[in-house]
Write an enzyme that holds these catalytic residues in place. Sequence first.
Site, mmCIF file in Angstrom:
data_model
loop_
_atom_site.group_PDB
_atom_site.id
_atom_site.type_symbol
_atom_site.label_atom_id
_atom_site.label_comp_id
_atom_site.label_asym_id
_atom_site.label_seq_id
_atom_site.Cartn_x
_atom_site.Cartn_y
_atom_site.Cartn_z
ATOM 1 N N GLY A 11 0.823 -1.212 0.000
ATOM 2 C CA GLY A 11 0.000 0.000 0.000
ATOM 3 C C GLY A 11 0.852 1.255 0.000
ATOM 4 O O GLY A 11 0.684 2.134 0.843
ATOM 5 N N ARG A 14 0.096 5.842 -1.762
ATOM 6 C CA ARG A 14 -0.493 7.038 -1.141
ATOM 7 C C ARG A 14 -0.126 7.079 0.343
ATOM 8 O O ARG A 14 0.375 6.106 0.897
ATOM 9 C CB ARG A 14 -2.024 7.001 -1.256
ATOM 10 C CG ARG A 14 -2.509 7.101 -2.669
ATOM 11 C CD ARG A 14 -4.006 7.168 -2.762
ATOM 12 N NE ARG A 14 -4.646 5.864 -2.623
ATOM 13 C CZ ARG A 14 -5.523 5.552 -1.672
ATOM 14 N NH1 ARG A 14 -5.847 6.447 -0.770
ATOM 15 N NH2 ARG A 14 -6.081 4.361 -1.629
ATOM 16 N N VAL A 65 -3.110 -7.645 -1.241
ATOM 17 C CA VAL A 65 -2.415 -8.435 -0.218
ATOM 18 C C VAL A 65 -3.352 -9.414 0.499
ATOM 19 O O VAL A 65 -2.904 -10.397 1.093
ATOM 20 C CB VAL A 65 -1.681 -7.540 0.821
ATOM 21 C CG1 VAL A 65 -0.557 -6.757 0.186
ATOM 22 C CG2 VAL A 65 -2.655 -6.630 1.571
ATOM 23 N N ASN A 91 1.889 -2.317 5.423
ATOM 24 C CA ASN A 91 1.227 -1.023 5.617
ATOM 25 C C ASN A 91 -0.184 -0.970 5.042
ATOM 26 O O ASN A 91 -1.008 -0.194 5.521
ATOM 27 C CB ASN A 91 2.101 0.068 4.970
ATOM 28 C CG ASN A 91 1.391 1.393 4.883
ATOM 29 O OD1 ASN A 91 1.245 2.095 5.875
ATOM 30 N ND2 ASN A 91 0.909 1.740 3.689
ATOM 31 N N SER A 143 -2.363 0.432 14.860
ATOM 32 C CA SER A 143 -3.065 1.705 15.098
ATOM 33 C C SER A 143 -3.292 1.871 16.591
ATOM 34 O O SER A 143 -3.441 0.878 17.317
ATOM 35 C CB SER A 143 -4.425 1.700 14.390
ATOM 36 O OG SER A 143 -5.189 2.818 14.812
ATOM 37 N N TYR A 156 -12.070 -2.771 12.346
ATOM 38 C CA TYR A 156 -10.726 -2.191 12.197
ATOM 39 C C TYR A 156 -9.888 -2.413 13.462
ATOM 40 O O TYR A 156 -8.726 -2.828 13.379
ATOM 41 C CB TYR A 156 -10.884 -0.696 11.912
ATOM 42 C CG TYR A 156 -9.598 0.046 11.628
ATOM 43 C CD1 TYR A 156 -8.951 -0.075 10.395
ATOM 44 C CD2 TYR A 156 -9.029 0.892 12.582
ATOM 45 C CE1 TYR A 156 -7.782 0.622 10.130
ATOM 46 C CE2 TYR A 156 -7.863 1.592 12.325
ATOM 47 C CZ TYR A 156 -7.245 1.457 11.094
ATOM 48 O OH TYR A 156 -6.071 2.152 10.836
ATOM 49 N N ALA A 158 -10.243 -4.687 15.752
ATOM 50 C CA ALA A 158 -9.922 -6.120 15.886
ATOM 51 C C ALA A 158 -8.753 -6.477 14.964
ATOM 52 O O ALA A 158 -7.845 -7.221 15.355
ATOM 53 C CB ALA A 158 -11.146 -6.968 15.544
ATOM 54 N N LYS A 160 -6.347 -4.534 13.904
ATOM 55 C CA LYS A 160 -5.090 -3.936 14.365
ATOM 56 C C LYS A 160 -4.615 -4.584 15.671
ATOM 57 O O LYS A 160 -3.409 -4.742 15.885
ATOM 58 C CB LYS A 160 -5.247 -2.420 14.519
ATOM 59 C CG LYS A 160 -5.542 -1.689 13.203
ATOM 60 C CD LYS A 160 -4.453 -1.905 12.172
ATOM 61 C CE LYS A 160 -4.654 -1.061 10.924
ATOM 62 N NZ LYS A 160 -3.614 -1.258 9.919
ATOM 63 N N ILE A 189 -3.510 10.505 11.621
ATOM 64 C CA ILE A 189 -2.536 11.043 10.673
ATOM 65 C C ILE A 189 -3.297 11.586 9.462
ATOM 66 O O ILE A 189 -4.251 10.955 8.984
ATOM 67 C CB ILE A 189 -1.552 9.930 10.218
ATOM 68 C CG1 ILE A 189 -0.954 9.185 11.423
ATOM 69 C CG2 ILE A 189 -0.457 10.504 9.327
ATOM 70 C CD1 ILE A 189 -0.162 10.011 12.405
HETATM 71 P P1 NAP Z 1 -4.466 5.419 2.633
HETATM 72 O O1 NAP Z 1 -4.005 6.805 2.386
HETATM 73 O O2 NAP Z 1 -5.906 5.082 2.493
HETATM 74 O O3 NAP Z 1 -3.591 4.425 1.710
HETATM 75 C C1 NAP Z 1 -3.797 3.063 1.799
HETATM 76 C C2 NAP Z 1 -2.884 2.344 0.833
HETATM 77 O O4 NAP Z 1 -3.097 0.931 1.005
HETATM 78 C C3 NAP Z 1 -3.136 2.665 -0.604
HETATM 79 O O5 NAP Z 1 -1.924 2.678 -1.322
HETATM 80 C C4 NAP Z 1 -4.005 1.490 -1.057
HETATM 81 O O6 NAP Z 1 -3.885 1.235 -2.437
HETATM 82 C C5 NAP Z 1 -3.384 0.355 -0.258
HETATM 83 N N1 NAP Z 1 -4.247 -0.799 -0.118
HETATM 84 C C6 NAP Z 1 -5.477 -0.886 0.444
HETATM 85 N N2 NAP Z 1 -5.928 -2.137 0.390
HETATM 86 C C7 NAP Z 1 -4.967 -2.881 -0.202
HETATM 87 C C8 NAP Z 1 -4.834 -4.247 -0.538
HETATM 88 N N3 NAP Z 1 -5.800 -5.133 -0.271
HETATM 89 N N4 NAP Z 1 -3.699 -4.668 -1.152
HETATM 90 C C9 NAP Z 1 -2.702 -3.785 -1.429
HETATM 91 N N5 NAP Z 1 -2.771 -2.479 -1.137
HETATM 92 C C10 NAP Z 1 -3.891 -2.026 -0.536
HETATM 93 O O7 NAP Z 1 -4.083 4.941 4.105
HETATM 94 P P2 NAP Z 1 -3.061 5.542 5.177
HETATM 95 O O8 NAP Z 1 -3.803 6.513 6.015
HETATM 96 O O9 NAP Z 1 -1.801 5.933 4.520
HETATM 97 O O10 NAP Z 1 -2.852 4.240 6.098
HETATM 98 C C11 NAP Z 1 -1.761 3.357 5.922
HETATM 99 C C12 NAP Z 1 -1.757 2.370 7.076
HETATM 100 O O11 NAP Z 1 -1.671 3.065 8.318
HETATM 101 C C13 NAP Z 1 -3.033 1.518 7.156
HETATM 102 O O12 NAP Z 1 -2.718 0.216 7.575
HETATM 103 C C14 NAP Z 1 -3.839 2.219 8.239
HETATM 104 O O13 NAP Z 1 -4.731 1.339 8.871
HETATM 105 C C15 NAP Z 1 -2.722 2.672 9.169
HETATM 106 N N6 NAP Z 1 -3.126 3.777 10.031
HETATM 107 C C16 NAP Z 1 -3.493 4.983 9.497
HETATM 108 C C17 NAP Z 1 -3.869 6.012 10.352
HETATM 109 C C18 NAP Z 1 -4.275 7.361 9.846
HETATM 110 O O14 NAP Z 1 -4.698 8.189 10.670
HETATM 111 N N7 NAP Z 1 -4.167 7.654 8.580
HETATM 112 C C19 NAP Z 1 -3.886 5.799 11.745
HETATM 113 C C20 NAP Z 1 -3.513 4.557 12.242
HETATM 114 C C21 NAP Z 1 -3.131 3.552 11.372
HETATM 115 P P3 NAP Z 1 -5.224 1.151 -3.366
HETATM 116 O O15 NAP Z 1 -5.920 2.456 -3.211
HETATM 117 O O16 NAP Z 1 -4.707 0.869 -4.704
HETATM 118 O O17 NAP Z 1 -6.060 0.032 -2.789
#
Ligand code: NAP
Length: 248
Positions: A11, A14, A65, A91, A143, A156, A158, A160, A189
Amino acid sequence: MLKGKCAVITGSTRGIGKSIAIKYASLGCNIVINYKSENDEVNARELSDEICKLGVDTLIVKANVGDFEEAKNLVEKAKEKFGKVDILVNNAGITKDNLIIRMKEEDFDSVIKTNLKGAFNCLKAVTPIMLKQKYGKIVNMASVVGVVGNPGQVNYCASKAGLIGMTKSLAKEIGSRNITVNAIAPGFIDTDMTKILSDDQKKKILSQIPLNKFGNVEDIANVALFLGSENSNYITGQVIHVDGGMAM
Ligand code: NAP
């Protein structure tokens, strides 16, 4: 710091994953860029161009994935191109929020399948490679809510919390082979994932953050760099909170 290494970052087109990819690449690491959706193909190519300008090599692999065979192929392609996999950052993650009374079974299943099973699938594929190398750095993106819980996110949270358990178990299983397994627990974030929150929700969350601000992707990438580098060699099975003090 990561010169000549190879990192698979799931992932990574982005948000947090992209920031980690650029951070690693800026320190000499070759990057395997991964995404799932067709719409992200352009993002992947643009990121690859940006990273190659930093003097390292990239490989783009479109793979869901959550699908065992696709995750296996992602890791195999990385090994084929770079001859090794030094770092895996699990990620990729999604949300499908709702109160349990409204949450559909498929919304539970799909979040678990991507966030938890997806990590397992990649770990299954990468572990034999790292065991053979007697070297590896695994970083799982958990998370804060996997630790403290959050209404409207039973699926979500569960996933994490499960990822944290997986991190600790695997750290104990493969630590003797010079492989570290750690998790990062980001707070809120600023990415596409949190853009969907209403102003009211954001205000409420902000009131729970001692540092009184949301984090940015760089805050997470800095810790991912530490955990992916030799600087964290004696750290394993840990969950590093990067949340402005939300959970303490
Ligand atoms: P994001 O901006 O929504 O980006 C998610 C990325 O994951 C995208 O590149 C997406 O690609 C990819 N993705 C989603 N499902 C996928 C799959 N089945 N196989 C391969 N790639 C996949 O998310 P983010 O905010 O950067 O979050 C990244 C990680 O940090 C996640 O695990 C999230 O749970 C964790 N997190 C985020 C926050 C926050 O506040 N942002 C807080 C705690 C934890 P596609 O669009 O092509 O599917």
